[in-house]
Design a protein around this motif. Structure first.
Motif, PDB file in Angstrom:
ATOM      1  N   SER A   2       0.510  -0.895  -0.013  1.00 52.62           N
ATOM      2  CA  SER A   2      -0.114   0.040   0.159  1.00 52.62           C
ATOM      3  C   SER A   2       1.032   1.330   0.058  1.00 52.62           C
ATOM      4  O   SER A   2       0.707   2.330  -0.915  1.00 52.62           O
ATOM      5  N   THR A   3       1.755   1.171   0.988  1.00 53.34           N
ATOM      6  CA  THR A   3       2.509   2.443   0.853  1.00 53.34           C
ATOM      7  C   THR A   3       3.843   2.550  -0.234  1.00 53.34           C
ATOM      8  O   THR A   3       3.927   3.344  -1.046  1.00 53.34           O
ATOM      9  N   GLU A   4       4.257   1.089  -0.886  1.00 53.89           N
ATOM     10  CA  GLU A   4       5.882   1.693  -1.725  1.00 53.89           C
ATOM     11  C   GLU A   4       5.541   0.939  -2.489  1.00 53.89           C
ATOM     12  O   GLU A   4       6.234   2.475  -4.003  1.00 53.89           O
ATOM     13  N   ALA A   5       4.349   1.211  -2.925  1.00 49.97           N
ATOM     14  CA  ALA A   5       3.821   0.639  -4.387  1.00 49.97           C
ATOM     15  C   ALA A   5       3.537   1.245  -5.746  1.00 49.97           C
ATOM     16  O   ALA A   5       3.633   1.951  -6.357  1.00 49.97           O
ATOM     17  N   SER A   6       3.356   2.822  -4.222  1.00 50.08           N
ATOM     18  CA  SER A   6       3.055   3.885  -5.127  1.00 50.08           C
ATOM     19  C   SER A   6       4.177   4.762  -5.678  1.00 50.08           C
ATOM     20  O   SER A   6       4.295   6.201  -6.104  1.00 50.08           O
ATOM     21  N   HIS A   7       5.245   4.541  -4.714  1.00 50.71           N
ATOM     22  CA  HIS A   7       6.295   5.091  -5.257  1.00 50.71           C
ATOM     23  C   HIS A   7       7.142   5.509  -6.900  1.00 50.71           C
ATOM     24  O   HIS A   7       6.082   4.217  -7.789  1.00 50.71           O
ATOM     25  N   ALA A   8       7.131   6.012  -7.328  1.00 53.49           N
ATOM     26  CA  ALA A   8       7.453   6.545  -8.739  1.00 53.49           C
ATOM     27  C   ALA A   8       7.896   6.149  -9.311  1.00 53.49           C
ATOM     28  O   ALA A   8       8.195   4.983 -10.819  1.00 53.49           O
ATOM     29  N   ASP A   9       9.017   5.296  -9.019  1.00 51.13           N
ATOM     30  CA  ASP A   9      10.221   3.834  -8.977  1.00 51.13           C
ATOM     31  C   ASP A   9      10.281   2.808  -8.503  1.00 51.13           C
ATOM     32  O   ASP A   9      10.823   2.088  -8.576  1.00 51.13           O
ATOM     33  N   ALA A  10       8.976   2.541  -8.745  1.00 48.51           N
ATOM     34  CA  ALA A  10       8.307   1.216  -7.600  1.00 48.51           C
ATOM     35  C   ALA A  10       8.721   0.413  -8.060  1.00 48.51           C
ATOM     36  O   ALA A  10       7.914   0.061  -9.715  1.00 48.51           O
ATOM     37  N   ASP A  11       9.429  -1.101  -8.564  1.00 48.10           N
ATOM     38  CA  ASP A  11       8.897  -1.876  -9.016  1.00 48.10           C
ATOM     39  C   ASP A  11       8.868  -3.592  -8.740  1.00 48.10           C
ATOM     40  O   ASP A  11       8.074  -3.562  -7.580  1.00 48.10           O
ATOM     41  N   SER A  12       9.426  -4.543  -8.870  1.00 54.36           N
ATOM     42  CA  SER A  12       9.063  -5.891  -8.412  1.00 54.36           C
ATOM     43  C   SER A  12       9.119  -6.273  -7.738  1.00 54.36           C
ATOM     44  O   SER A  12       8.623  -6.809  -6.692  1.00 54.36           O
ATOM     45  N   ARG A  13      10.703  -5.480  -7.054  1.00 54.93           N
ATOM     46  CA  ARG A  13      11.600  -5.495  -5.462  1.00 54.93           C
ATOM     47  C   ARG A  13      10.240  -5.346  -4.515  1.00 54.93           C
ATOM     48  O   ARG A  13      10.692  -6.025  -3.442  1.00 54.93           O
ATOM     49  N   VAL A  14       9.689  -4.491  -4.745  1.00 55.35           N
ATOM     50  CA  VAL A  14       8.531  -4.157  -4.017  1.00 55.35           C
ATOM     51  C   VAL A  14       7.464  -5.282  -3.472  1.00 55.35           C
ATOM     52  O   VAL A  14       7.217  -5.774  -2.015  1.00 55.35           O
ATOM     53  N   ILE A  15       7.479  -5.984  -3.932  1.00 56.13           N
ATOM     54  CA  ILE A  15       6.118  -7.244  -4.392  1.00 56.13           C
ATOM     55  C   ILE A  15       7.108  -8.130  -3.159  1.00 56.13           C
ATOM     56  O   ILE A  15       6.558  -9.206  -2.409  1.00 56.13           O
ATOM     57  N   ARG A  16       8.759  -8.608  -4.049  1.00 56.11           N
ATOM     58  CA  ARG A  16       9.345  -9.805  -2.705  1.00 56.11           C
ATOM     59  C   ARG A  16       9.803  -9.021  -1.948  1.00 56.11           C
ATOM     60  O   ARG A  16       9.439  -9.646  -0.830  1.00 56.11           O
ATOM     61  N   LYS A  17       9.767  -7.678  -1.507  1.00 54.06           N
ATOM     62  CA  LYS A  17      10.106  -6.775  -0.367  1.00 54.06           C
ATOM     63  C   LYS A  17       8.899  -7.537   0.850  1.00 54.06           C
ATOM     64  O   LYS A  17       8.957  -8.035   1.960  1.00 54.06           O
ATOM     65  N   ALA A  18       8.043  -7.201   0.208  1.00 59.25           N
ATOM     66  CA  ALA A  18       6.661  -7.677   0.955  1.00 59.25           C
ATOM     67  C   ALA A  18       6.128  -9.093   1.170  1.00 59.25           C
ATOM     68  O   ALA A  18       5.613  -9.785   2.582  1.00 59.25           O
ATOM     69  N   PHE A  19       6.595 -10.195  -0.205  1.00 58.40           N
ATOM     70  CA  PHE A  19       6.333 -11.498   0.284  1.00 58.40           C
ATOM     71  C   PHE A  19       7.353 -12.208   1.565  1.00 58.40           C
ATOM     72  O   PHE A  19       6.563 -13.127   1.337  1.00 58.40           O
ATOM     73  N   ALA A  20       8.397 -11.578   1.580  1.00 56.65           N
ATOM     74  CA  ALA A  20       9.201 -11.798   2.363  1.00 56.65           C
ATOM     75  C   ALA A  20       8.773 -12.296   3.638  1.00 56.65           C
ATOM     76  O   ALA A  20       9.018 -12.411   4.627  1.00 56.65           O
ATOM     77  N   GLU A  21       7.834 -10.671   3.826  1.00 57.53           N
ATOM     78  CA  GLU A  21       7.318 -11.132   5.250  1.00 57.53           C
ATOM     79  C   GLU A  21       6.036 -11.768   5.854  1.00 57.53           C
ATOM     80  O   GLU A  21       6.013 -12.453   7.012  1.00 57.53           O
ATOM     81  N   VAL A  22       5.789 -12.757   4.534  1.00 54.52           N
ATOM     82  CA  VAL A  22       4.674 -14.201   4.708  1.00 54.52           C
ATOM     83  C   VAL A  22       4.990 -15.167   4.197  1.00 54.52           C
ATOM     84  O   VAL A  22       4.558 -16.406   4.744  1.00 54.52           O
ATOM     85  N   GLY A  23       6.354 -15.080   3.621  1.00 57.47           N
ATOM     86  CA  GLY A  23       6.607 -16.003   2.459  1.00 57.47           C
ATOM     87  C   GLY A  23       7.273 -17.159   3.169  1.00 57.47           C
ATOM     88  O   GLY A  23       7.288 -18.703   3.003  1.00 57.47           O
ATOM     89  N   ALA A  24       7.938 -17.515   4.123  1.00 53.78           N
ATOM     90  CA  ALA A  24       7.926 -18.616   5.215  1.00 53.78           C
ATOM     91  C   ALA A  24       6.308 -19.355   5.349  1.00 53.78           C
ATOM     92  O   ALA A  24       6.417 -20.492   6.018  1.00 53.78           O
ATOM     93  N   ASP A  25       6.325 -18.134   5.688  1.00 54.24           N
ATOM     94  CA  ASP A  25       4.749 -19.210   6.399  1.00 54.24           C
ATOM     95  C   ASP A  25       3.970 -19.711   5.945  1.00 54.24           C
ATOM     96  O   ASP A  25       3.072 -20.952   5.707  1.00 54.24           O
ATOM     97  N   VAL A  26       3.946 -19.135   4.427  1.00 48.50           N
ATOM     98  CA  VAL A  26       2.836 -19.745   3.637  1.00 48.50           C
ATOM     99  C   VAL A  26       3.775 -20.933   2.884  1.00 48.50           C
ATOM    100  O   VAL A  26       3.241 -21.490   2.813  1.00 48.50           O
ATOM    101  N   THR A  27       4.491 -20.877   2.608  1.00 51.40           N
ATOM    102  CA  THR A  27       5.821 -21.955   2.462  1.00 51.40           C
ATOM    103  C   THR A  27       5.429 -23.812   3.358  1.00 51.40           C
ATOM    104  O   THR A  27       5.342 -24.213   3.831  1.00 51.40           O
ATOM    105  N   GLU A  28       5.435 -23.077   5.181  1.00 53.65           N
ATOM    106  CA  GLU A  28       5.291 -23.860   6.468  1.00 53.65           C
ATOM    107  C   GLU A  28       4.092 -24.592   5.537  1.00 53.65           C
ATOM    108  O   GLU A  28       3.592 -25.359   6.122  1.00 53.65           O
ATOM    109  N   ALA A  29       2.871 -23.254   5.776  1.00 56.94           N
ATOM    110  CA  ALA A  29       1.223 -23.742   5.558  1.00 56.94           C
ATOM    111  C   ALA A  29       1.646 -24.737   4.917  1.00 56.94           C
ATOM    112  O   ALA A  29       0.301 -25.809   4.335  1.00 56.94           O
ATOM    113  N   ALA A  30       2.159 -24.491   3.077  1.00 54.65           N
ATOM    114  CA  ALA A  30       1.380 -25.116   2.294  1.00 54.65           C
ATOM    115  C   ALA A  30       2.363 -26.687   2.534  1.00 54.65           C
ATOM    116  O   ALA A  30       2.185 -27.462   1.982  1.00 54.65           O
TER     117      ALA A  30
END
Length: 337
Positions: free
Chosen positions: A309-337
């Motif tokens: 919500s905050t970083e994707a709106s920056h003018a220079d934002a790219d897919s690194r923002v998605i990966r940064k956000a996913f890092a917040e939940v990625g381990a939990d998602v992998t464990e849940a799977a």
């Protein structure tokens, strides 16, 4: 088997569709949803017939072939214009043309279309007939059970029988009335009570025709229950706000046992897509605004939402923002799977 039954059976592949939703189901949303379900029918936002005819067609109607099967929803009340817009949509490659007879917004009321058309079933039938003459792909209708003081027993039957006689291939029914006076468009999505049984009765009367149901359906289990009574289920806000539920849709609703996409692969796909969109002059937020609700209830979901919500709106934002956000939940998602 008569022609009507043949058409109904042909259309039955669409047990699930994702509702047309203004400002939400744009091409980026549809690409995202398609990664999670191969089988659901996806709809565009409503496009007014005049805009399709006179406007920037690539901007309004363009889509990625990956989105298929995808349907175009049109708004309007002039049969000739709707026929021309349907022809344009068919030339763009849409799988279906759908006529909006359910939206209660101020915009459609001022133009006397959308839910207003529930009051003029003969005009809706004439519009469907004109569209059917113009295109070879399915023409369908999405309506309410009635508007204002109409009796849904009478109003829905009149609309349904009129459009089916005109050749409509399917009827999707939002199982609420719309109140054109006194309720806002948002209130019209929640306040008028749902009457699923009215749609079930319509299907019981029109056994050889495809009847789909929409309105307030929150889970795939609910969808499965509706499919005991009607031919298809259309999910709207639930699928948008909790898109991850679509990952199980093909297996549960269609019996498709092909392996569903996993979250790391989904994130990789959306990162690649987002970077292509940015390279073509777009913004990251155009893509990520549809991904906010992907991890409801997961540890880290709040941070996922915050980062996007905050970083994707920056003018220079790219897919690194998605990966940064996913890092917040990625381990939990992998464990849940």
């Amino acid at each position: 088997m008569n022609g009507s039954a043949e058409k109904a059976n042909k259309y039955k592949e669409f047990k699930l569709s994702i509702a047309p939703m203004m400002d939400w189901t744009d091409r980026h949303c549809r690409f995202f949803h398609r990664q999670m379900t191969r089988r659901a029918l996806l709809y565009t936002e409503m496009v007014v017939a005049d805009a399709a005819i006179q406007g920037n067609r690539e901007r309004l109607l363009g889509f990625n072939a990956v989105e298929h099967p995808v349907a175009l929803q049109l708004g309007g009340s002039d049969p000739a214009k709707l026929a021309e817009a349907a022809r344009i949509g068919a030339d763009f490659g849409y799988r279906e043309i759908n006529l909006n007879v359910g939206c209660p917004s101020d915009r459609v009321q001022s133009g006397t279309f959308g839910a207003c058309l529930m009051k003029t079933p003969d005009l809706v039938a004439a519009s469907v007939a004109a569209m059917k003459r113009a295109v070879d792909i399915p023409v369908t209708v999405k309506c309410r059970i009635g508007v204002d003081e109409q009796d849904p027993e009478v109003a829905l039957d009149a609309l349904a029988r009129g459009v089916i006689d005109a050749g409509a291939d399917a009827l999707w029914v939002h199982a609420r009335k719309a109140w054109l006076q006194g309720l806002s468009p948002k209130e019209n999505r929640d306040i008028p009570p749902l009457d699923y049984n009215r749609v079930y009765r319509l299907k019981a009367e029109l056994r050889s025709h495809f009847i789909g149901i929409n309105g307030g359906i929150q889970t795939l289990d609910e969808a499965l229950n509706h499919l005991n009574h009607v031919d298809g289920v259309m999910m709207g806000r639930a699928a948008y706000h909790n898109p991850g539920l679509l990952i199980d849709a093909d297996r549960l609703l269609f019996g498709d046992e092909r392996e569903a996409i996993d979250m790391p692969t989904l994130i990789d796909t959306m990162c690649d897509y987002a970077d292509r969109h940015i390279a073509e002059g777009g913004r990251l937020s155009h893509v990520t605004r549809h991904m906010i609700g992907l991890f409801p209830g997961m540890p880290g979901a709040r941070r996922w939402r915050q980062v996007l919500s905050t970083e994707a709106s920056h003018a220079d934002a790219d897919s690194r923002v998605i990966r940064k956000a996913f890092a917040e939940v990625g381990a939990d998602v992998t464990e849940a799977a």
